[in-house]
Structures are given as C-alpha cells and as structure tokens.
Design a protein around this motif. Sequence first.
Motif, PDB file in Angstrom:
ATOM      1  N   GLY A   1      19.817  23.626  30.298  1.00 28.36           N
ATOM      2  CA  GLY A   1      20.410  22.522  31.048  1.00 28.36           C
ATOM      3  C   GLY A   1      20.852  21.413  30.110  1.00 28.36           C
ATOM      4  O   GLY A   1      21.294  21.668  28.978  1.00 28.36           O
ATOM      5  N   GLN A   2      20.688  20.169  30.574  1.00 25.45           N
ATOM      6  CA  GLN A   2      21.148  19.022  29.776  1.00 25.45           C
ATOM      7  C   GLN A   2      20.411  18.924  28.443  1.00 25.45           C
ATOM      8  O   GLN A   2      21.018  18.748  27.391  1.00 25.45           O
ATOM      9  CB  GLN A   2      20.917  17.722  30.569  1.00 25.45           C
ATOM     10  N   ILE A   3      19.077  19.030  28.505  1.00 19.66           N
ATOM     11  CA  ILE A   3      18.313  18.911  27.250  1.00 19.66           C
ATOM     12  C   ILE A   3      18.498  20.181  26.418  1.00 19.66           C
ATOM     13  O   ILE A   3      18.717  20.110  25.201  1.00 19.66           O
ATOM     14  CB  ILE A   3      16.817  18.650  27.519  1.00 19.66           C
TER      15      ILE A   3
ATOM     16  N   ASP B   1      18.206  31.097  30.046  1.00 20.80           N
ATOM     17  CA  ASP B   1      18.183  30.389  31.334  1.00 20.80           C
ATOM     18  C   ASP B   1      18.342  31.423  32.442  1.00 20.80           C
ATOM     19  O   ASP B   1      18.941  32.481  32.231  1.00 20.80           O
ATOM     20  CB  ASP B   1      19.326  29.362  31.405  1.00 20.80           C
ATOM     21  N   ILE B   2      17.807  31.123  33.618  1.00 23.20           N
ATOM     22  CA  ILE B   2      17.975  32.045  34.740  1.00 23.20           C
ATOM     23  C   ILE B   2      19.370  31.902  35.350  1.00 23.20           C
ATOM     24  O   ILE B   2      19.827  32.793  36.061  1.00 23.20           O
ATOM     25  CB  ILE B   2      16.905  31.829  35.846  1.00 23.20           C
TER      26      ILE B   2
ATOM     27  N   THR C   1      12.431  23.616  28.309  1.00 25.50           N
ATOM     28  CA  THR C   1      12.923  22.569  29.220  1.00 25.50           C
ATOM     29  C   THR C   1      13.190  23.160  30.601  1.00 25.50           C
ATOM     30  O   THR C   1      13.771  22.494  31.452  1.00 25.50           O
ATOM     31  CB  THR C   1      14.233  21.927  28.698  1.00 25.50           C
ATOM     32  N   ALA C   2      12.809  24.413  30.801  1.00 28.17           N
ATOM     33  CA  ALA C   2      13.060  25.067  32.085  1.00 28.17           C
ATOM     34  C   ALA C   2      12.321  24.334  33.198  1.00 28.17           C
ATOM     35  O   ALA C   2      11.205  23.862  33.009  1.00 28.17           O
ATOM     36  CB  ALA C   2      12.588  26.522  32.022  1.00 28.17           C
ATOM     37  N   GLY C   3      12.970  24.253  34.348  1.00 26.00           N
ATOM     38  CA  GLY C   3      12.319  23.591  35.475  1.00 26.00           C
ATOM     39  C   GLY C   3      13.319  22.837  36.307  1.00 26.00           C
ATOM     40  O   GLY C   3      14.515  22.850  36.029  1.00 26.00           O
TER      41      GLY C   3
ATOM     42  N   VAL D   1       7.505  27.897  37.295  1.00 21.81           N
ATOM     43  CA  VAL D   1       8.409  28.116  36.160  1.00 21.81           C
ATOM     44  C   VAL D   1       7.591  28.277  34.872  1.00 21.81           C
ATOM     45  O   VAL D   1       7.854  29.176  34.060  1.00 21.81           O
ATOM     46  CB  VAL D   1       9.416  26.942  36.030  1.00 21.81           C
TER      47      VAL D   1
ATOM     48  N   ILE E   1       8.793  20.377  27.135  1.00 17.31           N
ATOM     49  CA  ILE E   1       9.405  19.088  27.522  1.00 17.31           C
ATOM     50  C   ILE E   1       9.382  18.923  29.045  1.00 17.31           C
ATOM     51  O   ILE E   1       9.509  17.822  29.572  1.00 17.31           O
ATOM     52  CB  ILE E   1      10.862  18.992  26.987  1.00 17.31           C
TER      53      ILE E   1
ATOM     54  N   ASN F   1       8.627  18.282  32.805  1.00 18.63           N
ATOM     55  CA  ASN F   1       7.735  17.320  33.466  1.00 18.63           C
ATOM     56  C   ASN F   1       7.094  17.892  34.734  1.00 18.63           C
ATOM     57  O   ASN F   1       7.643  18.825  35.311  1.00 18.63           O
ATOM     58  CB  ASN F   1       8.535  16.067  33.841  1.00 18.63           C
TER      59      ASN F   1
HETATM   60  N1  APR Z   1      13.408  29.998  33.722  1.00 18.82           N
HETATM   61  C1  APR Z   1      14.360  29.527  32.884  1.00 18.82           C
HETATM   62  N2  APR Z   1      15.135  28.462  33.165  1.00 18.82           N
HETATM   63  C2  APR Z   1      14.956  27.863  34.339  1.00 18.82           C
HETATM   64  C3  APR Z   1      13.980  28.290  35.274  1.00 18.82           C
HETATM   65  C4  APR Z   1      13.197  29.414  34.922  1.00 18.82           C
HETATM   66  N3  APR Z   1      12.267  29.902  35.746  1.00 18.82           N
HETATM   67  N4  APR Z   1      14.042  27.469  36.349  1.00 18.82           N
HETATM   68  C5  APR Z   1      15.004  26.559  36.103  1.00 18.82           C
HETATM   69  N5  APR Z   1      15.561  26.801  34.881  1.00 18.82           N
HETATM   70  C6  APR Z   1      16.659  26.091  34.222  1.00 18.82           C
HETATM   71  C7  APR Z   1      17.747  25.606  35.152  1.00 18.82           C
HETATM   72  O1  APR Z   1      18.638  26.674  35.482  1.00 18.82           O
HETATM   73  C8  APR Z   1      18.427  24.519  34.319  1.00 18.82           C
HETATM   74  O2  APR Z   1      19.528  25.011  33.574  1.00 18.82           O
HETATM   75  O3  APR Z   1      16.174  24.910  33.612  1.00 18.82           O
HETATM   76  C9  APR Z   1      17.321  24.072  33.351  1.00 18.82           C
HETATM   77  C10 APR Z   1      16.916  22.627  33.508  1.00 18.82           C
HETATM   78  O4  APR Z   1      17.991  21.859  33.125  1.00 18.82           O
HETATM   79  P1  APR Z   1      18.375  20.443  33.827  1.00 18.82           P
HETATM   80  O5  APR Z   1      18.235  20.584  35.306  1.00 18.82           O
HETATM   81  O6  APR Z   1      19.682  20.013  33.252  1.00 18.82           O
HETATM   82  O7  APR Z   1      17.195  19.475  33.357  1.00 18.82           O
HETATM   83  P2  APR Z   1      17.050  18.688  31.956  1.00 18.82           P
HETATM   84  O8  APR Z   1      17.671  17.345  32.083  1.00 18.82           O
HETATM   85  O9  APR Z   1      17.461  19.563  30.825  1.00 18.82           O
HETATM   86  O10 APR Z   1      15.467  18.479  31.960  1.00 18.82           O
HETATM   87  C11 APR Z   1      14.593  19.587  31.892  1.00 18.82           C
HETATM   88  O11 APR Z   1      12.793  18.297  31.002  1.00 18.82           O
HETATM   89  O12 APR Z   1      12.523  16.010  30.709  1.00 18.82           O
HETATM   90  C12 APR Z   1      12.240  17.107  31.523  1.00 18.82           C
HETATM   91  O13 APR Z   1      12.016  16.131  33.722  1.00 18.82           O
HETATM   92  C13 APR Z   1      12.827  16.953  32.900  1.00 18.82           C
HETATM   93  O14 APR Z   1      11.552  18.750  33.824  1.00 18.82           O
HETATM   94  C14 APR Z   1      12.840  18.377  33.358  1.00 18.82           C
HETATM   95  C15 APR Z   1      13.153  19.145  32.066  1.00 18.82           C
END
Ligand code: APR
Length: 320
Positions: A12-14, A34-35, A78-80, A99, A119, A121
């Motif tokens: 995702g973003q991070i 990523d999924i 950072t998944a979630g 996750v 990372i 949360n």
């Molecule tokens: N396995 C792999 N990836 C996953 C899963 C999983 N089971 N579930 C969700 N994801 C992926 C999503 O598809 C998404 O691309 O995790 C990514 C999360 O990216 P963003 O929603 O952009 O979140 P981001 O800003 O990167 O933050 C990620 O870090 O700081 C913390 O609170 C924040 O928990 C959040 C995490």
Amino acid sequence: MARPKIALIGAGQIGGTLAHLVALKELGDVVLFDIAEGTPEGKALDIAESGPSEGFDAALKGTQDYADIAGADVCIVTAGVPRKPGMSRDDLLGINLKVMKSVGEGIRDNAPDAFVICITNPLDAMVWALREFSGLPHEKVCGMAGVLDSARFRHFLSLEFGVSMKDVTAFVLGGHGDTMVPLTRYSTVAGVPLPDLVKMGWTTQEKLDAIVQRTRDGGAEIVGLLKTGSAFYAPATSAIEMAEAYLKDQKRVLPCAAYCDGAFGLKDMYVGVPTVIGAGGVERIVEIEMNKDEKAMFDSSVNAVKGLVDACKGIDESLA
Ligand code: APR
C-alpha cells in the motif's frame, strides 16, 4: 556477493514508499507482496522503470505468492487495514490480527531467518502477535514506532530552536499511541538537555509541553490533513533506518517496539524502548533510569498495550 533480499509484506502507501527507498538506497532486491492483485506488480514495475534515471541496481518483483519471499534477509510488514468510520478499536484489532496470522505463517514457512520489522497498527499488540504466529526468535522481530515518534519530536524541536534537525536528539518511549512518552530529560540539542534549554531561555516549559503534545498527536495531525489515509513517507523512512542498521550491522541506538522479558521489570511483552540494532537484530535493550513522573507515564503506556494484547488473546485462543 548476492544482494540482500528485502520482502515488503503489504504494498500500500507505506509498502510502495519502502520499495522506492530500498531501490534508491540500493539496500537490496525487493519483493513486494500483497493480496491485492496487480498492486504489488504495478508498483514494482513503476519503481523499476525509475531505475535508468536514478541509476540504481536493484531488482523489484510484485507477487501474491509467499514462496517469492523465500530466503528474505529482511521483512517489513505493513499489511492490514486502516480504521474506517464506524469501526471500533476491537474491530480493527480483530481484522489486523487475522492479517498478522497469515503474514506470520507466511514468514515462518518461507523466510524464518529474516529480521522482521512490523509497522501495522495497533503496533505494539500487532508485533507481539506477529512474533507469536511466526515463532521467530524474539530478537529478530520488532516494531517500528519509536524512530518515527522521535523523528516527529526532533522535527518540531528543530523548528522551535531554529537549529538543524541533525543536532537534535530525542527519546520517545512506550506504546505507539496517545500514551507514548516523549522524554524531555533525555532529549537534547547537541547534548544540551531540553530542561537546560528552558533554563537558558531558548524556549518555555509551556512551549515544550505543547511540542510534546503535538508529538503524541503526530499521526492524527497527518490523518486530519490527508483525510484519505495515514502518514507514509516518514513511517517508511523510519523502518528503512532500522533495516539498514541490521543489514549493515551498524549497532544503531534506536527506539523500537522490542520484546521485554525482564527489562524495565516487564514480562513477555512488546513496547517501545531504546535498543541497539545490529546484525543480531535487537541486540540489546538500553535500560535507562526513569524518574517518578516518567515511570508513571511509562507504566500507563505499558498498561494500554497490555489491554490490547489481552484483547488479542480474547479474539484468538491460540494466543492465550
Ligand atoms: N496480506 C497481505 N497484504 C494485505 C493483507 C494480507 N492479509 N490484508 C491487507 N493487505 C494489504 C492491502 O491490500 C493494502 O495494499 O495491506 C496494504 C495496506 O496498505 P494501505 O491501506 O495503503 O495502508 P498503509 O498506509 O500502507 O499502512 C499500513 O501501517 O501505519 C500502519 O496504521 C497503518 O496498519 C496500517 C499499516
């Protein structure tokens, strides 16, 4: 010698920013997992196409298959899902806990020798759960929060004092949340502690208190501005600082969510403490002395983390 392999779980973003930074700094080859189909592939290709202009040597791959992270030296998680309106903290905890289970098992089965930086949360509870699910050694699994919280504190202090951020050091301990503990006594400008700078008239106690509060609210301030997501540049940069310390055996003294079992009188939990990060992972916890007020703030932060860990145990029986 082969380049190190860095697996980024979550694109995702991070995750995307992490991949870009790894490539720019030539820390190693990147596997973005990523999924969401297409997202990691697209980001990997986009960043790879910046290579000719930047002149970096790094291979980038996007995948939905955990087998591709095999043998990774570092995994950054950072998944979630982020919190959405109408969701309770327990809802978020439950979703991200699931996750962490799949990610922990994926790392356990494919990259058991990696240094893992979480990372996702709520950080301190998620890194604890990730370690439980992965079964990796405790010193090889840690969470990124303190470097970011300290960086925010250092940035605000440098603005207040009109000095370079490079000359400001800061200490932020405790959980990554409202109860985090910015320690002014251990934070300095070129070695001069903040309370001395108040005495010297560089700032006032009121202004310092306001900066401490702004640091605690640092994440929320960015969410409020962006509206559609949370911070990603500084969180990614902070995790890269930790990964680099491990890969280059730098023995950096960095605050991170580390496993404490004895340190600071804590038992079997993860919370933000000063550590030394080198080739062994979290090689040492720096047990600084806290005064009565600091200890009270730290204890309340520890209790908040314990509450979240208990909630995890309530949701997933295998953790109890
Ligand atoms: N396995 C792999 N990836 C996953 C899963 C999983 N089971 N579930 C969700 N994801 C992926 C999503 O598809 C998404 O691309 O995790 C990514 C999360 O990216 P963003 O929603 O952009 O979140 P981001 O800003 O990167 O933050 C990620 O870090 O700081 C913390 O609170 C924040 O928990 C959040 C995490």
